[in-house]
Design a protein around this motif. Structure first.
Motif: not given
Length: 250
Positions: A159-179, A212-219
Motif C-alpha cells: 500500500r502507498k505510504q507517506p514519506a518517512f519523516n521521524s528523523t529528529e530523534r536519530m539526528v539528535k542522537h547521532v550528534a550527541e554521540l559525536g560530541g 545527511a548533514a547531521g550524520v556527516s558531521a557526526a562521522v
C-alpha cells in the motif's frame, strides 16, 4: 544452505511455529491462522513494516513466556518470498539487542569490534547507549523496518505510504554521540537488519538533507556506521554479512 545449530547465536527452544497472517487489526495485534484456528498474536513493532499488506503472509510465532498474557504468541518474523534462501524478515525489534549481545559475546562481530567485555545500557554524555564494549567502544543499535530494502515478489501486496519523516530523534542522537567522544573512545551506530539486506541505502525522507548533514558531521567527529544482517530461521538466529558504511556518510 540452512544454518547449522552450532552457528546459531540464539536458538529457539521450542522452535518457532509457522502460521499464516489473516489481518493486522491494530498496531499491537496480528491475527494469525495456526493449526486451523484464528489466534490474536502480539505484534512487537507498533510501526509500519515497509509498505507491506500483511494479510496472507507466512509468519513465525514464539510462545509467550508469561502464561497469563492475553496473547499466547508473538509474531517474530514474516515471509514475503518462500522460495528465497532466507525468506524470513524479523520484526521483533525488542529482541534485536538480545541477538546483538549474543553476537558480540560469541565473537561473531569481531570484524567490527573484538570483544573482551560487554556492558548494557551505558551512559555517554547525555545519551544512554545500548552497549559498552571493552570499556572504550560504545555501540548503539538501530533496527529499521519502515523501509524494507529487498526486492519484493510481483504478487506481494503493498500500500502507498507517506514519506518517512521521524528523523529528529536519530539526528539528535547521532550528534550527541559525536560530541561526547573522548580521544580514546569509539562509537558505532549499528544498523541491524533482521533479514538478508543486500546493501543499505538511505531511505526516502522529508528531512533527508537534514539527516545527511547531521550524520556527516557526526562521522567527522569519529562516529562509525556499520550494517549487520541477522538471519532468522524457525530454529535460531545466525549472523550474516557485516559492512562498514561509514564512508557513505562522510
Amino acid at each position: 544452505m540452512t544454518p547449522q545449530p552450532n552457528n546459531f547465536i540464539q536458538t529457539f527452544d521450542p522452535p518457532l511455529l509457522e502460521g499464516t497472517i489473516v489481518r493486522r487489526p491494530n498496531r499491537f495485534i496480528i491475527d494469525v491462522e495456526l493449526d486451523g484456528k484464528l489466534i490474536p498474536c502480539h505484534c512487537p513493532t507498533t510501526g509500519r513494516i515497509g509498505n507491506l499488506v500483511l494479510d496472507g503472509l507466512a509468519c513465525l510465532l514464539s510462545p509467550a513466556e508469561n502464561p497469563a498474557r492475553k496473547t499466547r504468541y508473538t509474531v517474530e518474523a514474516i515471509a514475503v518470498d518462500r522460495q528465497a534462501q532466507y525468506p524470513w524478515i524479523g520484526i521483533n525489534q525488542n529482541a534485536a539487542n538480545k541477538y546483538i549481545e549474543a553476537a558480540l559475546t560469541s565473537g561473531s562481530l569481531d570484524g567490527i569490534v573484538p570483544v573482551e567485555s560487554v556492558l548494557r545500557e551505558q551512559k555517554l554524555g547525555i545519551s544512554r547507549l545500548d552497549f559498552l564494549v571493552n570499556n572504550d567502544t560504545f555501540v548503539e543499535v538501530k533496527t529499521p523496518l519502515q523501509n524494507l530494502q529487498i526486492a519484493l515478489p510481483p504478487n506481494t501486496l503493498t500500500r502507498k505510504q507517506p514519506a518517512f519523516n521521524s528523523t529528529e530523534r536519530m539526528v539528535k542522537h547521532v550528534a550527541e554521540l559525536g560530541g561526547s567522544l573522548d580521544n580514546n573512545q569509539r562509537a558505532i551506530m549499528l544498523l541491524c537488519f533482521m533479514y538478508d539486506n543486500p546493501g543499505f541505502s538511505v531511505e526516502a525522507s522529508t528531512r533527508k538533507s537534514q539527516v545527511a548533514a547531521g550524520v556527516s558531521a557526526a562521522v567527522a567527529q569519529g562516529i562509525e556506521i556499520w550494517q549487520v544482517n541477522l538471519l532468522l530461521t524457525p530454529n535460531g538466529v545466525t549472523v550474516g554479512a557485516t559492512t562498514d558504511l561509514t564512508a557513505q556518510f562522510a
